[in-house]
Motif scaffolding. Sequence first.
Motif, PDB file in Angstrom:
ATOM      1  N   VAL A  65       0.827  -1.196   0.000  1.00  0.00           N
ATOM      2  CA  VAL A  65       0.000   0.000   0.000  1.00  0.00           C
ATOM      3  C   VAL A  65       0.870   1.258   0.000  1.00  0.00           C
ATOM      4  N   LEU A  66       1.955   1.248   0.738  1.00  0.00           N
ATOM      5  CA  LEU A  66       2.862   2.394   0.731  1.00  0.00           C
ATOM      6  C   LEU A  66       3.427   2.621  -0.668  1.00  0.00           C
ATOM      7  N   ALA A  67       3.803   1.543  -1.340  1.00  0.00           N
ATOM      8  CA  ALA A  67       4.333   1.667  -2.700  1.00  0.00           C
ATOM      9  C   ALA A  67       3.270   2.214  -3.650  1.00  0.00           C
ATOM     10  N   LEU A  68       2.033   1.747  -3.494  1.00  0.00           N
ATOM     11  CA  LEU A  68       0.943   2.233  -4.344  1.00  0.00           C
ATOM     12  C   LEU A  68       0.630   3.700  -4.050  1.00  0.00           C
ATOM     13  N   GLN A  69       0.631   4.053  -2.775  1.00  0.00           N
ATOM     14  CA  GLN A  69       0.401   5.453  -2.416  1.00  0.00           C
ATOM     15  C   GLN A  69       1.514   6.348  -2.950  1.00  0.00           C
ATOM     16  N   TYR A  91       4.284  -4.716  -6.023  1.00  0.00           N
ATOM     17  CA  TYR A  91       4.504  -3.270  -6.040  1.00  0.00           C
ATOM     18  C   TYR A  91       5.695  -2.832  -5.204  1.00  0.00           C
ATOM     19  N   ALA A  92       5.978  -3.531  -4.142  1.00  0.00           N
ATOM     20  CA  ALA A  92       7.064  -3.111  -3.247  1.00  0.00           C
ATOM     21  C   ALA A  92       8.436  -3.465  -3.803  1.00  0.00           C
ATOM     22  N   GLU A  93       8.490  -4.203  -4.906  1.00  0.00           N
ATOM     23  CA  GLU A  93       9.760  -4.601  -5.507  1.00  0.00           C
ATOM     24  C   GLU A  93      10.100  -3.671  -6.670  1.00  0.00           C
ATOM     25  N   ALA A  94      11.379  -3.364  -6.805  1.00  0.00           N
ATOM     26  CA  ALA A  94      11.811  -2.444  -7.863  1.00  0.00           C
ATOM     27  C   ALA A  94      11.554  -3.030  -9.245  1.00  0.00           C
ATOM     28  N   GLU A  95      11.864  -4.294  -9.421  1.00  0.00           N
ATOM     29  CA  GLU A  95      11.648  -4.964 -10.697  1.00  0.00           C
ATOM     30  C   GLU A  95      10.318  -5.699 -10.682  1.00  0.00           C
ATOM     31  N   ARG A  96       9.613  -5.666 -11.804  1.00  0.00           N
ATOM     32  CA  ARG A  96       8.318  -6.326 -11.911  1.00  0.00           C
ATOM     33  C   ARG A  96       8.487  -7.840 -11.827  1.00  0.00           C
ATOM     34  N   PRO A  97       7.928  -8.506 -10.799  1.00  0.00           N
ATOM     35  CA  PRO A  97       8.020  -9.973 -10.727  1.00  0.00           C
ATOM     36  C   PRO A  97       7.012 -10.628 -11.666  1.00  0.00           C
ATOM     37  N   HIS A  98       7.358 -11.797 -12.170  1.00  0.00           N
ATOM     38  CA  HIS A  98       6.478 -12.500 -13.101  1.00  0.00           C
ATOM     39  C   HIS A  98       6.057 -13.886 -12.596  1.00  0.00           C
TER      40      HIS A  98
END
Length: 481
Positions: free
Chosen positions: A136-140, A358-365
């Motif tokens: 949520v912090l990353a999304l905010q 969202y909390a990770e710098a790289e998009r996980p798949h």
Amino acid sequence: MPRYDVRSPHADEFVNHEEILDTLAFAEAHKDDVELARAVLRKARANLAPARDHGAALSHREASVLLACDDAQVNAEIRQLARDVKQAYYGNRVVLFAPLYLSNYCVNGCLYCPYHAKNHDIPRRKLTQDDIRAEVLALQDAGHKRLAVEAGEDPRHNPLDYILESIQTIYGTRHRNGAIRRVNVNIAATSEDAYRQLKAAEIGTYVLFQETYRRTCYERLHPTGPKSDYAWHTEAHDRAMAAGIDDVGLGVLFGLEGYAYEFVGLLMHAEHLEAVFGVGPHTISVPRVQPASDIDPNAFEGGVPDEVFEKIIALIRIAVPYTGMIISTRESESMRARALQLGISQISGGSRTSVGGYAEAERPHDTEQFDVSDQRTLDEVIGWLMDEGHIPSFCTACYRAGRTGDRFMEFCKSGRILDYCHPNALLTLAEYLSDYASPEVARKGWATIDAELARMPDEHRRESAAGFLARIRNGERDFRF
């Protein structure tokens, strides 16, 4: 044989197979009747201005005639009318949201979803409450104000208490000027008592996709698990609304079954909710099957070509003018651009469909539910929307002011919702520009706000909005009409 009854509580009667077949036969028999198609369009055009009491401009049978018609001029008129209807009801604003996947544990055997219980290739993960706070912090910090919570169906790993606690965590997490102001929920069909608890948790819209309305196809695609019960699933929106959740969302997964059948079923479901509750679907989503772990879209025979998909979007907008229409990041940038011109009013932005992405710098798949075609950041999406002539909106005012269900529909169907939505969109865009936007997007955004403010016809509302905007520039937040 079940009979068709739009007010029936039974799924096989309000989305009736024989009525769908009769409708498709009627559309096929009249697909070359251009005069009939034009008469249907005239009826829809007469309802272009938001009306006082209509719930849908066209019946499922009338809309099916238009879907079957191949006349190039008629199809051009459909596209133009869809644009006009969207503008009349929702203006040029586009609401933004992001999905938040809590868990991919699932006991169902859905053949089109990588979360199905027999898929041993996908890692299983469930977010803790600390994980959710980090998400949520990353999304905010990206600028989001509205989330759609997603979770697989698993009574042991994802019980209702976990969902309720997670909603509480989301609403209770704040960072600087960030706050999630609306949590929509997309979880499995459940009991009326459970829906009452979700209502008490102050959710926004309860969203549940039918996947497919053809019972035989549904049962083949859901061989195991509680979701295999067609009636329990299809009647879920009735239970939710009976429990007090007055904003519900529909959708089918286009590509599983013939698109014409699904189109009729979807409109019949909307007509049923309107007939029984006086409130049709708050949203209608139009996802298509996409590649994912263990899932090949080519394994299904109902693929929908882009041109037909665009026509479906336009006809849903014409037939159910009051509904919010949603397209996700399953679709490419170019498809989303075209869909926005045909009636879409809500899109996801900067989305990640993995659990904990969202909390990770790289998009996980590794835990994605489906491949994300549009992988732009939220800031890039906002800049693009303004370039395309839209107003990006993070507005949640109607929900928080109690304008939901029949109260929202009263404003929407009369055309008065624009008196709230347009200025509220500008206020929430100003918050984004002040707190999160890149310099280039901020420049575009303030120019957009100034231009839209100048065009606002009501002088008093324009002056009030200008006052709120000045206070936002000075650091105050959360104003709404």
